[in-house]
Design a protein around this motif. Structure first.
Motif, PDB file in Angstrom:
ATOM      1  N   PRO A 184      15.480 -16.720  11.756  1.00 19.80           N
ATOM      2  CA  PRO A 184      16.215 -16.437  10.508  1.00 19.80           C
ATOM      3  C   PRO A 184      15.379 -16.721   9.269  1.00 19.80           C
ATOM      4  CG  PRO A 184      17.577 -17.683  12.048  1.00 19.80           C
ATOM      5  CD  PRO A 184      16.189 -17.684  12.615  1.00 19.80           C
ATOM      6  N   ARG A 185      14.488 -17.689   9.389  1.00 14.78           N
ATOM      7  CA  ARG A 185      13.662 -18.041   8.232  1.00 14.78           C
ATOM      8  C   ARG A 185      12.699 -16.898   7.894  1.00 14.78           C
ATOM      9  NH1 ARG A 185      12.598 -22.506   9.865  1.00 14.78           N
ATOM     10  NH2 ARG A 185      13.965 -23.805   8.570  1.00 14.78           N
ATOM     11  N   THR A 186      12.141 -16.238   8.911  1.00 10.77           N
ATOM     12  CA  THR A 186      11.254 -15.103   8.673  1.00 10.77           C
ATOM     13  C   THR A 186      12.022 -13.940   8.064  1.00 10.77           C
ATOM     14  OG1 THR A 186       9.867 -15.778  10.543  1.00 10.77           O
ATOM     15  CG2 THR A 186       9.606 -13.531   9.741  1.00 10.77           C
ATOM     16  N   ARG A 187      13.256 -13.699   8.527  1.00  8.46           N
ATOM     17  CA  ARG A 187      14.074 -12.640   7.941  1.00  8.46           C
ATOM     18  C   ARG A 187      14.398 -12.950   6.481  1.00  8.46           C
ATOM     19  NH1 ARG A 187      15.629  -9.183  11.858  1.00  8.46           N
ATOM     20  NH2 ARG A 187      15.810  -9.948  13.999  1.00  8.46           N
ATOM     21  N   GLN A 188      14.667 -14.239   6.198  1.00 14.34           N
ATOM     22  CA  GLN A 188      14.958 -14.633   4.820  1.00 14.34           C
ATOM     23  C   GLN A 188      13.741 -14.403   3.926  1.00 14.34           C
ATOM     24  OE1 GLN A 188      15.639 -18.816   4.317  1.00 14.34           O
ATOM     25  NE2 GLN A 188      16.358 -18.622   2.191  1.00 14.34           N
ATOM     26  N   ALA A 189      12.563 -14.719   4.435  1.00 11.60           N
ATOM     27  CA  ALA A 189      11.340 -14.545   3.643  1.00 11.60           C
ATOM     28  C   ALA A 189      11.123 -13.077   3.303  1.00 11.60           C
ATOM     29  CB  ALA A 189      10.135 -15.100   4.401  1.00 11.60           C
ATOM     30  N   LEU A 190      11.368 -12.171   4.254  1.00 11.89           N
ATOM     31  CA  LEU A 190      11.181 -10.752   3.971  1.00 11.89           C
ATOM     32  C   LEU A 190      12.196 -10.270   2.937  1.00 11.89           C
ATOM     33  CD1 LEU A 190       9.680  -8.137   4.639  1.00 11.89           C
ATOM     34  CD2 LEU A 190      11.403  -7.689   6.397  1.00 11.89           C
ATOM     35  N   HIS A 191      13.430 -10.735   3.039  1.00 16.69           N
ATOM     36  CA  HIS A 191      14.450 -10.332   2.064  1.00 16.69           C
ATOM     37  C   HIS A 191      14.063 -10.780   0.656  1.00 16.69           C
ATOM     38  CE1 HIS A 191      18.393  -9.557   0.284  1.00 16.69           C
ATOM     39  NE2 HIS A 191      18.360 -10.800  -0.204  1.00 16.69           N
ATOM     40  N   LEU A 192      13.613 -12.028   0.520  1.00 18.11           N
ATOM     41  CA  LEU A 192      13.206 -12.530  -0.801  1.00 18.11           C
ATOM     42  C   LEU A 192      11.982 -11.773  -1.313  1.00 18.11           C
ATOM     43  CD1 LEU A 192      13.659 -16.375  -0.245  1.00 18.11           C
ATOM     44  CD2 LEU A 192      15.096 -14.862  -1.633  1.00 18.11           C
ATOM     45  N   ALA A 193      11.074 -11.418  -0.414  1.00 23.74           N
ATOM     46  CA  ALA A 193       9.889 -10.671  -0.831  1.00 23.74           C
ATOM     47  C   ALA A 193      10.274  -9.304  -1.381  1.00 23.74           C
ATOM     48  CB  ALA A 193       8.924 -10.528   0.342  1.00 23.74           C
ATOM     49  N   LEU A 194      11.218  -8.631  -0.718  1.00 21.61           N
ATOM     50  CA  LEU A 194      11.613  -7.298  -1.157  1.00 21.61           C
ATOM     51  C   LEU A 194      12.366  -7.344  -2.485  1.00 21.61           C
ATOM     52  CD1 LEU A 194      12.809  -5.750   2.236  1.00 21.61           C
ATOM     53  CD2 LEU A 194      10.650  -5.333   1.059  1.00 21.61           C
ATOM     54  N   THR A 195      13.258  -8.318  -2.643  1.00 16.48           N
ATOM     55  CA  THR A 195      14.094  -8.346  -3.848  1.00 16.48           C
ATOM     56  C   THR A 195      13.404  -8.992  -5.035  1.00 16.48           C
ATOM     57  OG1 THR A 195      15.096 -10.402  -3.036  1.00 16.48           O
ATOM     58  CG2 THR A 195      16.229  -8.330  -2.526  1.00 16.48           C
ATOM     59  N   ASP A 196      12.578 -10.019  -4.807  1.00 16.12           N
ATOM     60  CA  ASP A 196      11.952 -10.747  -5.915  1.00 16.12           C
ATOM     61  C   ASP A 196      10.540 -10.256  -6.212  1.00 16.12           C
ATOM     62  OD1 ASP A 196      14.296 -12.066  -5.775  1.00 16.12           O
ATOM     63  OD2 ASP A 196      13.463 -14.061  -5.434  1.00 16.12           O
ATOM     64  N   LYS A 197       9.689 -10.181  -5.194  1.00 15.36           N
ATOM     65  CA  LYS A 197       8.297  -9.815  -5.422  1.00 15.36           C
ATOM     66  C   LYS A 197       8.115  -8.318  -5.628  1.00 15.36           C
ATOM     67  CE  LYS A 197       6.659 -13.930  -5.264  1.00 15.36           C
ATOM     68  NZ  LYS A 197       6.091 -14.544  -6.498  1.00 15.36           N
ATOM     69  N   ALA A 247      10.639  -6.279  -6.446  1.00 12.95           N
ATOM     70  CA  ALA A 247      11.638  -5.844  -7.443  1.00 12.95           C
ATOM     71  C   ALA A 247      12.529  -4.726  -6.916  1.00 12.95           C
ATOM     72  CB  ALA A 247      10.946  -5.431  -8.743  1.00 12.95           C
ATOM     73  N   LEU A 248      12.928  -4.795  -5.650  1.00 12.45           N
ATOM     74  CA  LEU A 248      13.861  -3.833  -5.093  1.00 12.45           C
ATOM     75  C   LEU A 248      15.283  -4.388  -5.204  1.00 12.45           C
ATOM     76  CD1 LEU A 248      11.974  -2.742  -1.842  1.00 12.45           C
ATOM     77  CD2 LEU A 248      11.897  -1.678  -4.099  1.00 12.45           C
ATOM     78  N   THR A 249      16.230  -3.499  -5.329  1.00  9.59           N
ATOM     79  CA  THR A 249      17.636  -3.890  -5.441  1.00  9.59           C
ATOM     80  C   THR A 249      18.321  -3.694  -4.099  1.00  9.59           C
ATOM     81  OG1 THR A 249      17.679  -3.229  -7.764  1.00  9.59           O
ATOM     82  CG2 THR A 249      19.794  -3.487  -6.650  1.00  9.59           C
ATOM     83  N   SER A 250      18.963  -4.735  -3.620  1.00  6.92           N
ATOM     84  CA  SER A 250      19.671  -4.645  -2.355  1.00  6.92           C
ATOM     85  C   SER A 250      20.994  -3.927  -2.571  1.00  6.92           C
ATOM     86  CB  SER A 250      19.917  -6.045  -1.787  1.00  6.92           C
ATOM     87  OG  SER A 250      20.641  -5.973  -0.576  1.00  6.92           O
ATOM     88  N   GLU A 251      21.165  -2.798  -1.899  1.00  6.57           N
ATOM     89  CA  GLU A 251      22.377  -2.015  -2.076  1.00  6.57           C
ATOM     90  C   GLU A 251      23.521  -2.638  -1.277  1.00  6.57           C
ATOM     91  OE1 GLU A 251      21.649   2.027  -1.090  1.00  6.57           O
ATOM     92  OE2 GLU A 251      20.202   2.344  -2.717  1.00  6.57           O
ATOM     93  N   PRO A 252      24.703  -2.724  -1.852  1.00 10.39           N
ATOM     94  CA  PRO A 252      25.838  -3.318  -1.127  1.00 10.39           C
ATOM     95  C   PRO A 252      26.294  -2.423   0.014  1.00 10.39           C
ATOM     96  CG  PRO A 252      26.567  -2.361  -3.195  1.00 10.39           C
ATOM     97  CD  PRO A 252      25.073  -2.268  -3.198  1.00 10.39           C
ATOM     98  N   GLY A 253      27.006  -3.039   0.925  1.00 14.19           N
ATOM     99  CA  GLY A 253      27.526  -2.274   2.057  1.00 14.19           C
ATOM    100  C   GLY A 253      27.026  -2.839   3.366  1.00 14.19           C
ATOM    101  N   GLU A 254      27.816  -2.684   4.394  1.00 13.78           N
ATOM    102  CA  GLU A 254      27.474  -3.178   5.709  1.00 13.78           C
ATOM    103  C   GLU A 254      27.277  -2.004   6.659  1.00 13.78           C
ATOM    104  OE1 GLU A 254      30.370  -5.905   7.074  1.00 13.78           O
ATOM    105  OE2 GLU A 254      30.060  -7.356   5.451  1.00 13.78           O
ATOM    106  N   SER A 255      26.344  -2.178   7.590  1.00 16.76           N
ATOM    107  CA  SER A 255      26.081  -1.150   8.589  1.00 16.76           C
ATOM    108  C   SER A 255      26.408  -1.710   9.961  1.00 16.76           C
ATOM    109  CB  SER A 255      24.615  -0.703   8.530  1.00 16.76           C
ATOM    110  OG  SER A 255      23.770  -1.806   8.822  1.00 16.76           O
ATOM    111  N   THR A 256      26.598  -0.828  10.910  1.00 20.65           N
ATOM    112  CA  THR A 256      26.967  -1.263  12.255  1.00 20.65           C
ATOM    113  C   THR A 256      25.831  -1.980  12.961  1.00 20.65           C
ATOM    114  OG1 THR A 256      26.319   0.919  13.095  1.00 20.65           O
ATOM    115  CG2 THR A 256      28.641   0.601  12.489  1.00 20.65           C
ATOM    116  N   ASP A 257      24.580  -1.651  12.612  1.00 23.09           N
ATOM    117  CA  ASP A 257      23.450  -2.287  13.293  1.00 23.09           C
ATOM    118  C   ASP A 257      22.831  -3.417  12.486  1.00 23.09           C
ATOM    119  OD1 ASP A 257      22.337  -0.814  11.270  1.00 23.09           O
ATOM    120  OD2 ASP A 257      20.815   0.165  12.499  1.00 23.09           O
TER     121      ASP A 257
END
Length: 882
Positions: free
Chosen positions: A427-440, A442-452
């Protein structure tokens, strides 16, 4: 940052009236020796060459036999095959006899080589050589320096011996000189004293010492031969080794320097160092080092003091760090990737040894002030010899912007939507990638949930969907065989890799469209310590055919407690460096599926334009893969492999499809056997019948070898007069008339040579300069941009990487500040840019700056690259050549 309008390199040239007389001896190998040696060599089973004797080990042995011998010419029939500064005091035939018994004719153990060779002693001839005159007496037809063979053979050794005798005073400290081994290319090193022990804050220990390497270089069109005095660091092991990396598919090897105060063969030799090689072998009892053939076996046979036990260099290197009259000192040379066991903590001596390891405490690189400190110390020592520093160079007068505008860096195509899989269990590696995409990024995480569980991110240039994927046991490593027999061990390892390949194909569904796969994977040290095979190669070899591009990322671990100096990412228990690393992995993955810049056009070209190059990386099995790369403004780049017997036609394909082609082993050739076809492939890349404006980027190290394109060599390259690839230029009477720019409308050829090409490209440092007195003033620093050496030769330098924050007051030449050696320092190494063929009206400086700009045009990295972006991306694709 200060602006430096002049740049100084650590290079010396002879003055026009210089005289440097050197006493030299030369000798020919007796003809009866050569006849007999060649006769028995032809009868040796399994010899690696049917025509030439194995002279490499003899060349390495001769300076160890007697440092007065400076070189052995590879042309053994030459009347000056041997050169020396004084006649050897020990019978020379003793060394040749040992070489003949070990390397030439081991299948004839009864031969008395000493008696056989002693019947025809070597006849030495004395001569006084004016090296300065011989260095400037002749030039090639293109006005490039053409020094006599004696200059290449004698001058580097002469200068190294001089420094070994006088020493150097650097940073207020007197350094003694130790003469290093003669390199096969006639370079000579002088080490500045014995290795110094260093312990960093983590307890890691190692030895290091600076050394200076003298070598001669030429530049196309420059009639002066250039003497380079390069400062480097030699690092050696002081702790037991936990990991020795392999290079390619060969066994792990280790290089060592050997030393004795009293001489290897006699007691009258001067102090010097000899280089020897070792190989890591795996047995039932574990791994052990053994001396490799050639110089190691020869020295072990001939040396008077006791030769060190090879495996001790791995298990207890500190015990071999000093010599006596009876023993030889040995230092294991550190190479990138090696790891060492840390000592037990003195606070808990009774705790079990958990075998923690670390890298070498001394970090590579020197500051500009260190390089110029050595340069300034050498200047008064070389001045009496007629050698003076080259004049500080000017910046090139180019109007092209150092950075392309942002709009030109993004492809002019509809907004792309990329797909990326994240193979991670932490989970820590997944968290690092999420922070990299949104902060470093500058991508915006679109709301919504997917089945996968996938997540979508949007930015100004593209949209990215990240799909989580559980790799299970696929990333855990492949068990390595422990069989004692090498053939059986290799067979078991091959079966284990085949089983892992089958697991990949069973568990990974094919993708309908190319997508990136960022895989959480431990590094090679982890797998080596645990007797596992690194699965990375299996992923690279198999996932492209399943529609995935592979990008590996080490697991993200929690940051140390807050008392440590490690910088944490705000609001998390993660290192800030791990977030940067995750962002870099994401960008590198995007690059492989099409996130590439749009090609901008050079100043002055308004019509259709192409950037073309030929990249030829090596492949397993002594093969190579020539590929033509093309980029055009407004369209994605393309690649074309060379037709082979298994694939008679190779179409031009999108660059992003190259991984599938490479892993399918298409386009692989033998460069020697298939040279005519390769030359024809290169000629087609130049498109001689086209009229489109185009630039061909030619890498010197790739194309000037093997007679592929001899015109690119310094000795032949004449701007404005090009010879076609494959044209033999060593026979002047058969050389055809060169073609002029008007014969090849639209074609420009720019030769590039990187610093890693035998260090032929010198360092450059910014220096204050008084234009009125034409003298350097105190101070130095880094700079970036384009420097002009002549009308056709330029040097491009990139800015210092953002992550390199070494303070400017750090110096690694002051022994009173040993911890400064733990800093990693960025060494600015320029790219040599030669405008070899231009069209009428072209500005060489503008086109050279255009090539330099292409090094800063990548989208997946914030810093400049070694190569222009088209070649850089092709170089990264060679990871799929497994």
């Amino acid at each position: 940052m200060p602006q430096y309008r002049r740049q100084q390199s650590a290079v010396f040239v002879f003055t026009p009236d210089a005289e440097l007389t050197a006493h030299s001896l030369s000798a020919a190998l007796p003809a009866p020796w050569l006849r007999h040696l060649r006769t028995v060599w032809e009868t040796r089973p399994g010899r690696h060459s049917a025509s030439s004797l194995p002279t490499r080990s003899l060349s390495a042995l001769l300076p160890a036999f007697d440092p007065r011998i400076t070189s052995l010419d590879h042309r053994l029939d030459s009347p000056h095959a041997l050169r020396a500064t004084a006649e050897p005091t020990t019978p020379f035939d003793l060394a040749v006899a040992a070489w003949a018994a070990i390397d030439v004719a081991p299948h004839l153990p009864e031969t008395d080589w000493e008696a056989l060779l002693g019947e025809h002693p070597v006849q030495w001839h004395s001569e006084d050589l004016d090296l300065a005159h011989l260095a400037r007496a002749h030039v090639h037809s293109n006005n490039t320096a053409n020094p006599a063979e004696a200059v290449w053979s004698v001058l580097p050794s002469l200068l190294a011996e001089r420094i070994a005798t006088t020493g150097l005073t650097l940073a207020g400290h007197a350094y003694t000189g130790w003469l290093g081994p003669t390199q096969p290319d006639r370079r000579r090193r002088v080490y500045l004293g014995p290795p110094v022990e260093l312990t960093d804050r983590t307890g890691a220990q190692g030895l290091y010492t600076p050394y200076i390497e003298f070598h001669l270089e030429t530049i196309p069109g420059d009639p002066q031969v250039r003497l380079h005095a390069d400062l480097h660091m030699a690092r050696f092991a002081a702790r037991p080794m936990s990991y020795i990396p392999r290079r390619g598919d060969k066994p792990a090897t280790l290089s060592a320097l050997l030393h004795t105060d009293t001489g290897f063969l006699t007691s009258t030799e001067r102090r010097m160092l000899v280089q020897a090689e070792l190989t890591l072998q795996h047995t039932a009892d574990g791994s052990r080092l053994t001396w490799a053939p050639r110089i190691s076996r020869l020295l072990a046979l001939l040396s008077r003091p006791r030769y060190p036990a090879p495996d001790t260099l791995r298990t207890d290197p500190a015990s071999l760090a000093s010599s006596t009259e009876q023993t030889i000192a040995a230092w294991a040379t550190h190479s990138t990737g090696m790891r060492y066991h840390l000592p037990k903590s003195p606070d808990a001596p009774s705790t079990p040894d958990v075998r923690k390891s670390a890298e070498h405490p001394a970090a590579p690189g020197y500051q500009p002030r260190d390089h110029l400190e050595v340069f300034d110390a050498l200047t008064p020592l070389l001045a009496p010899l007629g050698l003076i520093p080259v004049t500080a160079a000017h910046k090139a007068p180019a109007r092209t912007r150092p950075f392309p505008p942002p709009s030109a860096r993004i492809p002019a195509v509809p907004r792309p939507h990329y797909q990326m899989e994240h193979w991670a269990t932490s989970p820590r590696t997944r968290q690092a990638l999420h922070l990299a995409l949104t902060d470093k990024l500058a991508l915006t995480s679109e709301p919504g949930e997917s089945t996968d569980g996938s997540a979508t991110y949007s930015g100004d240039d593209y949209t990215l969907t990240v799909h989580p994927y559980d790799p299970g046991s696929l990333t855990g490593g492949v068990p390595r065989s422990a069989h004692t027999d090498r053939a059986a061990r290799r067979a078991e390892d091959d079966r284990a890799r085949a089983d892992h390949t089958q697991q990949i194909r069973e568990h990974v569904p094919p993708a309908t469209a190319p997508r990136a796969a960022v895989i959480e994977l431990d590094d090679q040290h982890y797998f080596g310590r645990n007797q596992l095979l690194d699965p990375k190669a299996s992923f690279k070899a198999n996932l492209p055919s399943l529609g995935r591009r592979v990008q590996c990322m080490r697991p993200v671990l929690p940051a140390p407690d807050k008392a440590s100096k490690v910088k944490r990412y705000p609001g998390t228990d993660l290192r800030s460096s791990d977030i940067e690393r995750a962002a870099a992995s994401a960008l590198d993955a995007l690059r492989q599926i099409g996130y590439l810049p749009d090609l901008s056009q050079p100043r002055g070209i308004t019509g259709p334009f192409e950037l073309i190059t030929l990249w030829m990386p090596p492949a397993p099995g002594n093969q190579c893969v020539p590929m033509i790369l093309r980029a055009r403004p407004g369209t994605p780049p393309t690649a074309q492999l060379m037709p082979t017997r298994g694939s008679n036609y190779e179409p031009e394909i999108p660059f992003t499809q190259l991984p599938e082609a490479l892993t399918a082993k298409r386009g692989r050739i033998n460069a020697y056997r298939d040279r005519p076809a390769l030359v024809d492939f290169l000629r087609q890349a130049l498109a001689p019948d086209s009229t489109t404006d185009r630039i061909f980027l030619a890498r010197a190290a790739t194309l000037r070898q093997r007679d592929i394109w001899p015109w690119l060599q310094d000795t032949h390259l004449t701007p404005g007069a090009v010879h076609a690839p494959g044209t033999r230029l060593d026979q002047p009477e058969t050389v055809p008339t060169p073609r002029k720019p008007g014969d090849l409308p639209g074609l420009r050829i720019i030769r590039i040579r990187e610093a890693a090409d035998r260090n032929a490209v010198a360092h450059l440092f910014g220096v204050p300069y008084n234009e009125e007195t034409e003298q350097r003033t105190p101070g130095n620093g880094r700079f970036s941009g384009l420097v002009q050496h002549s009308d056709t030769v330029f040097y491009g330098l990139n800015p210092r990487p953002d992550q390199n924050q070494t303070p400017l007051n750090v110096t690694k030449l002051d022994p009173a500040r040993p911890q400064d050696a733990t800093w990693s320092v960025h060494n600015p190494r320029p790219l040599e840019i030669v405008t070899a063929l231009l069209q009428d009206g072209d500005d060489p400086a503008e086109l050279a700056m255009y090539v330099q700009v292409l090094r800063r045009s990548v989208l997946h990295a914030a810093n400049g690259t070694v190569w222009p972006w088209l070649i850089h991306c092709a170089d990264l694709m060679t990871e799929y050549l497994v």
